[in-house]
Design a protein around this motif. Structure first.
Motif, PDB file in Angstrom:
ATOM      1  N   MET A   1       0.842  -1.190   0.000  1.00 53.92           N
ATOM      2  CA  MET A   1       0.000   0.000   0.000  1.00 53.92           C
ATOM      3  C   MET A   1       0.872   1.233   0.000  1.00 53.92           C
ATOM      4  N   ASN A   2       0.438   2.217  -0.699  1.00 56.37           N
ATOM      5  CA  ASN A   2       1.126   3.499  -0.704  1.00 56.37           C
ATOM      6  C   ASN A   2       0.458   4.436   0.270  1.00 56.37           C
ATOM      7  N   THR A   3       1.193   5.448   0.678  1.00 49.35           N
ATOM      8  CA  THR A   3       0.606   6.469   1.526  1.00 49.35           C
ATOM      9  C   THR A   3      -0.515   7.145   0.760  1.00 49.35           C
ATOM     10  N   PRO A   4      -1.679   7.299   1.381  1.00 53.81           N
ATOM     11  CA  PRO A   4      -2.796   7.924   0.668  1.00 53.81           C
ATOM     12  C   PRO A   4      -2.501   9.373   0.328  1.00 53.81           C
ATOM     13  N   SER A   5      -3.124   9.818  -0.724  1.00 50.46           N
ATOM     14  CA  SER A   5      -2.988  11.213  -1.116  1.00 50.46           C
ATOM     15  C   SER A   5      -3.629  12.085  -0.046  1.00 50.46           C
ATOM     16  N   VAL A   6      -2.903  13.099   0.363  1.00 47.93           N
ATOM     17  CA  VAL A   6      -3.394  13.985   1.411  1.00 47.93           C
ATOM     18  C   VAL A   6      -3.716  15.348   0.808  1.00 47.93           C
ATOM     19  N   MET A  22      -6.918  15.330   8.484  1.00 44.61           N
ATOM     20  CA  MET A  22      -5.740  14.469   8.595  1.00 44.61           C
ATOM     21  C   MET A  22      -5.958  13.187   9.388  1.00 44.61           C
ATOM     22  N   ILE A  23      -6.637  13.269  10.509  1.00 44.80           N
ATOM     23  CA  ILE A  23      -6.741  12.108  11.394  1.00 44.80           C
ATOM     24  C   ILE A  23      -7.444  10.931  10.723  1.00 44.80           C
ATOM     25  N   PRO A  24      -8.578  11.126  10.053  1.00 44.42           N
ATOM     26  CA  PRO A  24      -9.205   9.967   9.383  1.00 44.42           C
ATOM     27  C   PRO A  24      -8.321   9.348   8.290  1.00 44.42           C
ATOM     28  N   ILE A  25      -7.533  10.157   7.626  1.00 40.20           N
ATOM     29  CA  ILE A  25      -6.625   9.627   6.605  1.00 40.20           C
ATOM     30  C   ILE A  25      -5.591   8.721   7.251  1.00 40.20           C
ATOM     31  N   CYS A  26      -5.029   9.158   8.367  1.00 37.20           N
ATOM     32  CA  CYS A  26      -4.023   8.352   9.065  1.00 37.20           C
ATOM     33  C   CYS A  26      -4.629   7.069   9.624  1.00 37.20           C
ATOM     34  N   LEU A  31      -5.393   1.119   9.271  1.00 31.19           N
ATOM     35  CA  LEU A  31      -6.325  -0.004   9.171  1.00 31.19           C
ATOM     36  C   LEU A  31      -6.177  -0.787   7.868  1.00 31.19           C
ATOM     37  N   SER A  32      -5.619  -0.167   6.858  1.00 27.38           N
ATOM     38  CA  SER A  32      -5.442  -0.868   5.582  1.00 27.38           C
ATOM     39  C   SER A  32      -4.451  -2.025   5.695  1.00 27.38           C
ATOM     40  N   TRP A  33      -3.638  -2.035   6.739  1.00 25.48           N
ATOM     41  CA  TRP A  33      -2.662  -3.103   6.942  1.00 25.48           C
ATOM     42  C   TRP A  33      -3.221  -4.266   7.754  1.00 25.48           C
ATOM     43  N   GLU A  34      -4.467  -4.180   8.179  1.00 22.68           N
ATOM     44  CA  GLU A  34      -5.078  -5.216   9.022  1.00 22.68           C
ATOM     45  C   GLU A  34      -4.944  -6.641   8.474  1.00 22.68           C
ATOM     46  N   PRO A  35      -5.070  -6.869   7.176  1.00 24.18           N
ATOM     47  CA  PRO A  35      -4.970  -8.247   6.677  1.00 24.18           C
ATOM     48  C   PRO A  35      -3.630  -8.929   6.990  1.00 24.18           C
ATOM     49  N   TYR A  36      -2.608  -8.167   7.314  1.00 18.29           N
ATOM     50  CA  TYR A  36      -1.278  -8.737   7.515  1.00 18.29           C
ATOM     51  C   TYR A  36      -0.938  -8.963   8.995  1.00 18.29           C
ATOM     52  N   ILE A  51       5.025   1.956  10.664  1.00 17.40           N
ATOM     53  CA  ILE A  51       5.236   3.333  10.216  1.00 17.40           C
ATOM     54  C   ILE A  51       3.915   4.086  10.175  1.00 17.40           C
ATOM     55  N   SER A  52       2.864   3.436   9.709  1.00 16.07           N
ATOM     56  CA  SER A  52       1.537   4.064   9.692  1.00 16.07           C
ATOM     57  C   SER A  52       1.074   4.398  11.107  1.00 16.07           C
ATOM     58  N   ALA A  53       1.335   3.496  12.036  1.00 14.75           N
ATOM     59  CA  ALA A  53       0.950   3.748  13.438  1.00 14.75           C
ATOM     60  C   ALA A  53       1.703   4.950  13.989  1.00 14.75           C
ATOM     61  N   LYS A  54       2.980   5.047  13.669  1.00 11.66           N
ATOM     62  CA  LYS A  54       3.762   6.205  14.117  1.00 11.66           C
ATOM     63  C   LYS A  54       3.228   7.489  13.484  1.00 11.66           C
ATOM     64  N   ARG A  55       2.887   7.410  12.211  1.00 15.87           N
ATOM     65  CA  ARG A  55       2.352   8.593  11.529  1.00 15.87           C
ATOM     66  C   ARG A  55       1.065   9.062  12.210  1.00 15.87           C
TER      67      ARG A  55
END
Length: 64
Positions: A1-6, A22-26, A31-36, A51-55
């Motif tokens: 997954m790529n970082t979503p466009s902000v 910003m917060i819903p995007i993060c 959550l997009s990584w949940e399958p892993y 990294i997403s969690a840190k962001r």
């Protein structure tokens, strides 16, 4: 997954309005990584999830 466009934040808008963008995007990115989560062999994906969690954490800290 790529970082979503902000979308660009409006420096003249309120802090609450910018946080609402910003917060819903993060959260969605994290959550997009949940399958892993249960597959320890998906090292790159799990690293990206961290990294997403840190962001998300840093974004929440900025808007706190």
């Amino acid at each position: 997954m790529n970082t979503p466009s902000v979308p660009l934040l409006d420096p003249d808008d309120t802090l609450l309005s910018n946080a609402a963008v910003m917060i819903p995007i993060c959260i969605a990115e994290l959550l997009s990584w949940e399958p892993y989560i249960t597959d320890v062999t998906k090292v790159e994906e799990l690293h990206a999830m961290r990294i997403s969690a840190k962001r998300l954490r840093y974004t929440l800290e900025i808007f706190a």
